[in-house]
Design an enzyme around this catalytic site. Structure first.
Site, short mmCIF file in Angstrom:
data_model
loop_
_atom_site.label_atom_id
_atom_site.label_comp_id
_atom_site.label_asym_id
_atom_site.label_seq_id
_atom_site.Cartn_x
_atom_site.Cartn_y
_atom_site.Cartn_z
N ASN A 7 0.88 -1.16 0.00
CA ASN A 7 0.00 0.00 0.00
C ASN A 7 0.92 1.22 0.00
OD1 ASN A 7 -1.86 2.00 0.46
ND2 ASN A 7 -2.82 1.02 2.23
N LYS A 14 3.27 0.76 3.22
CA LYS A 14 2.89 -0.31 4.14
C LYS A 14 3.02 -1.62 3.39
CE LYS A 14 -0.52 2.43 6.61
NZ LYS A 14 -1.90 2.85 6.37
N ARG A 61 -2.37 -2.24 -3.65
CA ARG A 61 -3.62 -1.50 -3.47
C ARG A 61 -3.57 -0.25 -4.33
NH1 ARG A 61 -5.83 2.14 1.44
NH2 ARG A 61 -7.96 2.22 0.66
N HIS A 150 -13.11 2.09 -0.84
CA HIS A 150 -13.14 1.04 0.20
C HIS A 150 -13.78 -0.24 -0.34
CE1 HIS A 150 -13.30 4.24 3.66
NE2 HIS A 150 -12.05 3.84 3.47
N HIS A 178 -18.24 0.90 6.83
CA HIS A 178 -16.79 0.83 7.08
C HIS A 178 -16.42 2.14 7.77
CE1 HIS A 178 -12.48 -0.02 5.81
NE2 HIS A 178 -12.43 1.25 6.17
N LEU A 179 -16.16 2.06 9.08
CA LEU A 179 -15.92 3.27 9.87
C LEU A 179 -14.50 3.25 10.43
CD1 LEU A 179 -19.29 3.19 11.90
CD2 LEU A 179 -18.87 4.22 9.65
N ASN A 181 -10.56 5.76 9.87
CA ASN A 181 -10.22 7.18 9.68
C ASN A 181 -10.96 7.71 8.46
OD1 ASN A 181 -8.46 7.90 11.81
ND2 ASN A 181 -6.95 6.52 10.91
N ARG A 211 -12.04 14.46 7.11
CA ARG A 211 -12.80 14.88 5.92
C ARG A 211 -14.24 15.18 6.31
NH1 ARG A 211 -11.45 9.59 2.76
NH2 ARG A 211 -9.24 9.58 3.22
N ASP A 252 -9.30 11.20 16.52
CA ASP A 252 -9.26 9.83 17.02
C ASP A 252 -10.50 9.55 17.86
OD1 ASP A 252 -8.69 7.59 18.83
OD2 ASP A 252 -6.68 7.69 17.96
N ARG A 254 -11.33 7.22 19.89
CA ARG A 254 -11.15 6.84 21.31
C ARG A 254 -11.09 8.09 22.18
NH1 ARG A 254 -6.68 2.63 19.58
NH2 ARG A 254 -6.52 4.35 18.12
N GLU A 303 -15.63 -1.74 14.43
CA GLU A 303 -15.33 -2.99 15.13
C GLU A 303 -15.22 -2.80 16.64
OE1 GLU A 303 -11.77 -4.69 13.31
OE2 GLU A 303 -12.61 -4.22 11.33
N GLU A 351 -8.20 -5.89 4.67
CA GLU A 351 -7.97 -5.53 3.27
C GLU A 351 -6.75 -6.24 2.69
OE1 GLU A 351 -8.79 -1.35 4.52
OE2 GLU A 351 -9.47 -1.13 2.45
P1 ADP Z 1 -7.75 3.49 8.79
O1 ADP Z 1 -8.83 4.10 7.97
O2 ADP Z 1 -6.58 4.40 9.00
O3 ADP Z 1 -7.39 2.07 8.40
P2 ADP Z 1 -8.83 2.23 11.18
O4 ADP Z 1 -9.78 1.30 10.53
O5 ADP Z 1 -7.65 1.67 11.86
O6 ADP Z 1 -8.41 3.42 10.23
O7 ADP Z 1 -9.68 3.07 12.26
C1 ADP Z 1 -9.11 4.11 13.00
C2 ADP Z 1 -10.18 4.67 13.93
O8 ADP Z 1 -10.66 3.63 14.78
C3 ADP Z 1 -9.68 5.79 14.84
O9 ADP Z 1 -10.63 6.83 14.91
C4 ADP Z 1 -9.61 5.09 16.19
O10 ADP Z 1 -9.80 5.98 17.26
C5 ADP Z 1 -10.77 4.14 16.09
N1 ADP Z 1 -10.69 3.09 17.11
C6 ADP Z 1 -9.78 2.10 17.22
N2 ADP Z 1 -10.00 1.39 18.36
C7 ADP Z 1 -11.08 1.95 18.95
C8 ADP Z 1 -11.81 1.70 20.16
N3 ADP Z 1 -11.47 0.71 20.98
N4 ADP Z 1 -12.88 2.50 20.43
C9 ADP Z 1 -13.21 3.53 19.63
N5 ADP Z 1 -12.56 3.81 18.49
C10 ADP Z 1 -11.52 3.04 18.16
#
Ligand code: ADP
Length: 366
Positions: A7, A14, A61, A150, A178-179, A181, A211, A252, A254, A303, A351
């Site tokens: 990627n 990556k 990718r 995606h 798909h949630l 970043n 975004r 982020d 979290r 997830e 992916e």
């Molecule tokens: P990318 O699009 O970069 O692949 P990911 O699928 O890794 O992104 O998702 C990143 C997002 O998931 C960030 O907003 C991160 O805070 C959130 N995330 C990861 N673990 C948790 C969690 N335990 N609770 C809430 N959000 C989380």
């Protein structure tokens, strides 16, 4: 087959060495602060050198396959040229993907290489979903239409959801959220994408980390006029300084959830705008599909965030969507009650495994 999945971004590469049958990771990592893609790949070579089992193929990718690629494709000179022609549609992504492809061809000239496109799964969108209501020449002369992204993830996750439900994909109508970043949501009718939230570029649709997702395009001219800045800079803000980051200063999830728990109003608003947008799309996509067998959450937020899932599903009983709170808290695979008419699932995306699988399938068919 052992597939090296690459990627290639503008500042990092990556890589994951994946067993395409099992999805097992044999090696993986990221090379950052890339000067050029060939030196990044020499670093990858150095890191995986000496493994007893050699790489058999490379899977790349590629973000934008335009209206051309409906499937993964074997990389040759012609493909490189065509992906190059698509750069105006994806100026932020395709040049780096292409640099990665060129460097990999120079690094591993003996290995077959395959391009897997983020847009390919959405090539089944009907015109009613992919056409924008804009002057026709924008579409015919400049490719202005919805492409969707995606796709590798939406495809993989809907296949896994059908395994979980024990029913063939051809029997199922699914909504996949798909949630991560980046975030997008897709209506999948009997295995085919029929509507999706991202458009010409990955900017449209849901609220994302940085975004904006959907906005009134008049905003661009308004803010440019009001601030004396170029429209290109304002557009850059919509990509990089908006979304969750723009609303509350954090991208982020979290961090946002913990701030909201502590009573922070901006974080609470960001969370609610994020979930409200998704809920609105779920309703729209149930209407597009004429009903829905399962709503599937995936990627980092989908997830792991019980709060987001719970807020998205709140008040959707009218659509047969409800959660079992304990199952949701534990992020179980099925988080709806057993008797719910619509299943709600948590299905991890992968992916790299999907790209490795598709690379191996294509090469096996040759
Ligand atoms: P990318 O699009 O970069 O692949 P990911 O699928 O890794 O992104 O998702 C990143 C997002 O998931 C960030 O907003 C991160 O805070 C959130 N995330 C990861 N673990 C948790 C969690 N335990 N609770 C809430 N959000 C989380």
């Amino acid at each position: 087959m052992r597939v090296l999945v690459l990627n290639s971004g503008s500042s990092s590469v990556k890589y994951q060495l994946v067993d395409s049958d099992t999805g097992e990771r044999l090696a993986g990592g990221i090379v950052e602060e890339v000067v050029d893609h060939e030196s990044a790949l020499s670093e990858v070579v150095a890191r995986i050198e000496g493994m007893d089992q050699p790489v058999e193929a490379i899977g790349h990718r590629v973000v934008h396959g335009g209206a051309v690629f409906a499937e993964p494709a074997l990389i040759d000179d012609e493909l490189v040229e065509v992906v190059g022609e698509l750069v105006p549609l994806a100026p932020l992504h395709n040049p780096a993907n292409l640099a990665g492809i060129e460097a990999a061809r120079a690094t591993w000239p003996e290995l077959p290489q395959v391009a897997v496109f983020d847009t390919a799964f959405h090539r089944t969108l009907p015109p009613a979903a992919y056409r924008y209501a804009v002057p026709e020449a924008w579409y015919t002369d400049h490719g202005v239409r919805r492409y969707g992204f995606h796709g590798t993830s939406h495809d993989y996750v809907s296949a896994r959801a059908s395994d979980v439900l024990g029913r063939p994909r051809t029997d199922l109508d699914l909504i996949v959220a798909h949630l991560g970043n980046g975030a997008s949501i897709t209506a999948v009718r009997r295995g085919h994408s029929v509507e999706t939230s991202m458009g010409l570029s990955p900017l449209e649709g849901l609220v994302m980390g940085t975004r904006s997702g959907d906005v009134d395009p008049a905003i661009v001219g308004h803010v440019a006029d009001a601030t004396g800045r170029d429209e290109a800079d304002v557009l850059d803000d919509l990509n990089r300084s908006s979304g969750l980051l723009g609303l509350c200063g954090d991208s982020d999830m979290r961090e946002i959830v913990s701030r909201a728990d502590a009573g922070d109003e901006a974080a609470e608003l960001a969370l609610e705008v994020f979930c409200h947008r998704i809920r609105k799309y779920v309703g729209a996509y149930v209407a597009v599909l004429g009903g829905c067998d399962a709503l599937v959450f995936t990627a980092g937020i989908g997830e792991h965030s019980a709060v987001v899932r719970s807020r998205v599903c709140a008040g959707l009983d009218v659509l047969g969507i409800a959660l079992d709170d304990d199952r949701n808290e534990r992020s179980e695979v099925r988080i709806s009650p057993d008797d719910a008419s619509t299943a709600v699932l948590v299905v991890p995306t992968d992916e790299e495994h999907a790209i490795a699988e598709q690379t191996a399938h294509l090469l096996a068919r040759r």
